[in-house]
Motif scaffolding. Structure first.
Motif, PDB file in Angstrom:
ATOM      1  N   VAL A  72      46.201 117.534   5.354  1.00  0.00           N
ATOM      2  CA  VAL A  72      45.321 117.651   6.354  1.00  0.00           C
ATOM      3  C   VAL A  72      43.829 117.720   5.493  1.00  0.00           C
ATOM      4  O   VAL A  72      43.726 118.299   4.396  1.00  0.00           O
ATOM      5  CB  VAL A  72      45.412 119.278   6.787  1.00  0.00           C
ATOM      6  N   LEU A  73      42.915 117.073   5.855  1.00  0.00           N
ATOM      7  CA  LEU A  73      41.789 116.849   5.518  1.00  0.00           C
ATOM      8  C   LEU A  73      40.658 117.490   6.755  1.00  0.00           C
ATOM      9  O   LEU A  73      40.573 116.776   8.004  1.00  0.00           O
ATOM     10  CB  LEU A  73      41.382 115.476   5.262  1.00  0.00           C
ATOM     11  N   TYR A  74      39.457 118.075   6.226  1.00  0.00           N
ATOM     12  CA  TYR A  74      38.703 118.476   6.978  1.00  0.00           C
ATOM     13  C   TYR A  74      37.271 118.035   6.585  1.00  0.00           C
ATOM     14  O   TYR A  74      36.824 118.634   5.243  1.00  0.00           O
ATOM     15  CB  TYR A  74      38.452 120.094   7.229  1.00  0.00           C
ATOM     16  N   TYR A  75      36.440 117.272   7.502  1.00  0.00           N
ATOM     17  CA  TYR A  75      35.019 117.090   7.040  1.00  0.00           C
ATOM     18  C   TYR A  75      34.047 117.819   7.858  1.00  0.00           C
ATOM     19  O   TYR A  75      34.060 117.770   9.122  1.00  0.00           O
ATOM     20  CB  TYR A  75      34.993 115.354   7.364  1.00  0.00           C
ATOM     21  N   GLU A  76      33.153 118.529   7.321  1.00  0.00           N
ATOM     22  CA  GLU A  76      32.293 119.390   8.031  1.00  0.00           C
ATOM     23  C   GLU A  76      30.977 119.224   7.107  1.00  0.00           C
ATOM     24  O   GLU A  76      30.884 119.080   5.944  1.00  0.00           O
ATOM     25  CB  GLU A  76      32.820 120.749   8.150  1.00  0.00           C
ATOM     26  N   PRO A  77      29.982 119.420   7.837  1.00  0.00           N
ATOM     27  CA  PRO A  77      28.475 119.728   7.094  1.00  0.00           C
ATOM     28  C   PRO A  77      28.674 120.764   5.917  1.00  0.00           C
ATOM     29  O   PRO A  77      29.383 121.962   6.482  1.00  0.00           O
ATOM     30  CB  PRO A  77      27.301 119.774   8.190  1.00  0.00           C
ATOM     31  N   HIS A  78      28.184 120.718   5.009  1.00  0.00           N
ATOM     32  CA  HIS A  78      28.070 121.712   4.148  1.00  0.00           C
ATOM     33  C   HIS A  78      27.342 122.839   4.803  1.00  0.00           C
ATOM     34  O   HIS A  78      26.282 122.575   5.064  1.00  0.00           O
ATOM     35  CB  HIS A  78      27.208 121.255   2.765  1.00  0.00           C
ATOM     36  N   PRO A  79      27.854 124.183   4.456  1.00  0.00           N
ATOM     37  CA  PRO A  79      27.199 125.257   5.255  1.00  0.00           C
ATOM     38  C   PRO A  79      25.718 125.710   4.693  1.00  0.00           C
ATOM     39  O   PRO A  79      25.252 126.325   5.568  1.00  0.00           O
ATOM     40  CB  PRO A  79      28.347 126.315   4.703  1.00  0.00           C
ATOM     41  N   THR A  80      25.476 125.154   3.475  1.00  0.00           N
ATOM     42  CA  THR A  80      24.271 125.418   3.115  1.00  0.00           C
ATOM     43  C   THR A  80      22.943 124.315   3.141  1.00  0.00           C
ATOM     44  O   THR A  80      21.844 124.694   2.669  1.00  0.00           O
ATOM     45  CB  THR A  80      23.864 126.439   2.036  1.00  0.00           C
ATOM     46  N   ASP A  81      23.689 123.170   3.087  1.00  0.00           N
ATOM     47  CA  ASP A  81      22.973 121.921   3.045  1.00  0.00           C
ATOM     48  C   ASP A  81      23.369 120.928   3.890  1.00  0.00           C
ATOM     49  O   ASP A  81      24.432 120.320   3.729  1.00  0.00           O
ATOM     50  CB  ASP A  81      22.708 121.525   1.698  1.00  0.00           C
ATOM     51  N   SER A  82      22.765 120.726   5.213  1.00  0.00           N
ATOM     52  CA  SER A  82      22.940 119.700   6.179  1.00  0.00           C
ATOM     53  C   SER A  82      23.125 118.390   5.874  1.00  0.00           C
ATOM     54  O   SER A  82      23.658 117.445   6.542  1.00  0.00           O
ATOM     55  CB  SER A  82      22.292 119.915   7.487  1.00  0.00           C
ATOM     56  N   SER A  83      22.281 118.228   4.686  1.00  0.00           N
ATOM     57  CA  SER A  83      22.097 116.561   4.285  1.00  0.00           C
ATOM     58  C   SER A  83      23.598 116.263   3.473  1.00  0.00           C
ATOM     59  O   SER A  83      23.559 114.956   3.036  1.00  0.00           O
ATOM     60  CB  SER A  83      21.290 116.520   3.369  1.00  0.00           C
ATOM     61  N   LYS A  84      24.330 117.263   3.020  1.00  0.00           N
ATOM     62  CA  LYS A  84      25.787 116.904   2.334  1.00  0.00           C
ATOM     63  C   LYS A  84      26.845 117.070   3.270  1.00  0.00           C
ATOM     64  O   LYS A  84      26.883 117.993   4.534  1.00  0.00           O
ATOM     65  CB  LYS A  84      25.698 117.820   1.254  1.00  0.00           C
ATOM     66  N   THR A  85      28.050 116.709   2.870  1.00  0.00           N
ATOM     67  CA  THR A  85      29.214 117.091   3.786  1.00  0.00           C
ATOM     68  C   THR A  85      30.578 117.785   2.731  1.00  0.00           C
ATOM     69  O   THR A  85      30.552 117.281   1.367  1.00  0.00           O
ATOM     70  CB  THR A  85      29.824 115.757   4.283  1.00  0.00           C
ATOM     71  N   LEU A  86      31.062 118.498   3.379  1.00  0.00           N
ATOM     72  CA  LEU A  86      32.269 119.490   2.409  1.00  0.00           C
ATOM     73  C   LEU A  86      33.385 118.960   3.047  1.00  0.00           C
ATOM     74  O   LEU A  86      33.767 118.651   4.185  1.00  0.00           O
ATOM     75  CB  LEU A  86      32.142 120.826   2.853  1.00  0.00           C
ATOM     76  N   LEU A  87      34.337 118.212   1.946  1.00  0.00           N
ATOM     77  CA  LEU A  87      35.546 118.097   2.306  1.00  0.00           C
ATOM     78  C   LEU A  87      36.579 119.185   1.805  1.00  0.00           C
ATOM     79  O   LEU A  87      36.682 119.346   0.545  1.00  0.00           O
ATOM     80  CB  LEU A  87      35.855 116.613   1.775  1.00  0.00           C
ATOM     81  N   LYS A  88      37.628 119.298   2.835  1.00  0.00           N
ATOM     82  CA  LYS A  88      38.481 120.342   2.368  1.00  0.00           C
ATOM     83  C   LYS A  88      39.890 119.923   2.586  1.00  0.00           C
ATOM     84  O   LYS A  88      40.088 119.174   3.623  1.00  0.00           O
ATOM     85  CB  LYS A  88      38.430 121.649   3.169  1.00  0.00           C
ATOM     86  N   GLN A  89      40.598 119.789   1.617  1.00  0.00           N
ATOM     87  CA  GLN A  89      41.922 118.804   1.665  1.00  0.00           C
ATOM     88  C   GLN A  89      42.957 119.791   1.075  1.00  0.00           C
ATOM     89  O   GLN A  89      42.975 120.654   0.168  1.00  0.00           O
ATOM     90  CB  GLN A  89      41.832 117.714   0.502  1.00  0.00           C
ATOM     91  N   GLU A  90      44.167 119.659   1.797  1.00  0.00           N
ATOM     92  CA  GLU A  90      45.394 120.437   1.756  1.00  0.00           C
ATOM     93  C   GLU A  90      46.541 119.652   1.828  1.00  0.00           C
ATOM     94  O   GLU A  90      46.689 119.021   2.719  1.00  0.00           O
ATOM     95  CB  GLU A  90      45.506 121.696   2.626  1.00  0.00           C
ATOM     96  N   ALA A  91      47.648 119.856   0.871  1.00  0.00           N
ATOM     97  CA  ALA A  91      48.948 119.031   1.169  1.00  0.00           C
ATOM     98  C   ALA A  91      50.012 120.039   0.655  1.00  0.00           C
ATOM     99  O   ALA A  91      50.097 120.750  -0.252  1.00  0.00           O
ATOM    100  CB  ALA A  91      48.938 117.832   0.073  1.00  0.00           C
TER     101      ALA A  91
END
Length: 219
Positions: free
Chosen positions: A107-126
């Motif tokens: 599973v991969l989650y792409y979301e805006p970084h919680p403290t910087d909207s100009s960046k993107t946070l990727l969370k990955q789980e297998a």
């Protein structure tokens, strides 16, 4: 069963990263992914739902062939959702090949970084599970290590696609700028031609008027 997790920050906004995610394959960093095919795509309540079939090559050690068999190409099912309002992209992938003995759920989650909207946070789980064969724990460790290595290559591939998109955007912008410059130049040339034509017409009218006045004076 083995569970692997990872987080990564892209120095690009969410819209750019998710656009690149659709165009991620093929790329030179992950040649094992041969291609993707869209099975189904629909929009429900503003959320895009997509089902894709991913074709790849798995390079298992030769000693595993007697345990799980061999396959020149492998297939996986990828189901994703993109919510533009919440700015969240979720991709869930599970293997179809070797599924009698191996289960890999990612599973991969792409979301805006919680403290910087100009960046993107990727969370990955297998989650990796091997069953029904000897040395199952060893094979789980092997698959988890491969997933971790491929995840790094996948992030590099995404950066490569983002660079490609930025080049395309710059090319379009440059083309538009050239078109604007040509339009301005053409407009200026047209104005100059109209002005010159009007000046000549006024000169001709003046000359004709002077000629007519002279003729009247002689008469």
């Amino acid at each position: 069963m083995k569970i692997w997790t990872s987080e990564h920050i892209f120095n690009h906004p969410w819209e750019t990263v998710t656009q690149a995610a659709w165009r991620k394959y093929p790329n030179p960093m992950t040649p094992s992914i041969i291609g993707t095919d869209v099975v189904e795509r629909r929009v429900v309540n503003g959320v895009l739902h997509t089902h894709r079939l991913v074709q790849s090559k798995w390079y298992f050690p030769k000693w595993t062939h007697a345990l799980i068999g061999t396959a020149k190409t492998c297939f996986a099912s990828e189901r994703s959702t993109v919510d533009p309002q919440r700015k969240q992209m979720v991709l869930k992938t599970n293997n179809l090949t070797f599924c009698r003995n191996i289960s890999v759920d990612e599973v991969l989650y792409y979301e805006p970084h919680p403290t910087d909207s100009s960046k993107t946070l990727l969370k990955q789980e297998a989650t990796v599970t091997v069953y029904g064969v000897p040395l199952s724990h060893y094979m789980e460790d092997l698959l988890t290590s491969t997933i971790s290595s491929n995840a790094g290559k996948g992030r590099q591939g995404l950066e490569w696609v983002i660079g490609l998109i930025n080049t395309e955007v710059k090319s379009i912008a440059d083309s538009a700028a050239r078109g604007t410059d040509e339009l301005i130049h053409s407009t200026r040339r047209s104005i100059d031609e109209v002005t010159e034509s009007a000046r000549k017409s006024m000169d001709e009218i003046g000359a004709q008027a002077a000629k007519a006045a002279k003729a009247m004076h002689i008469t």
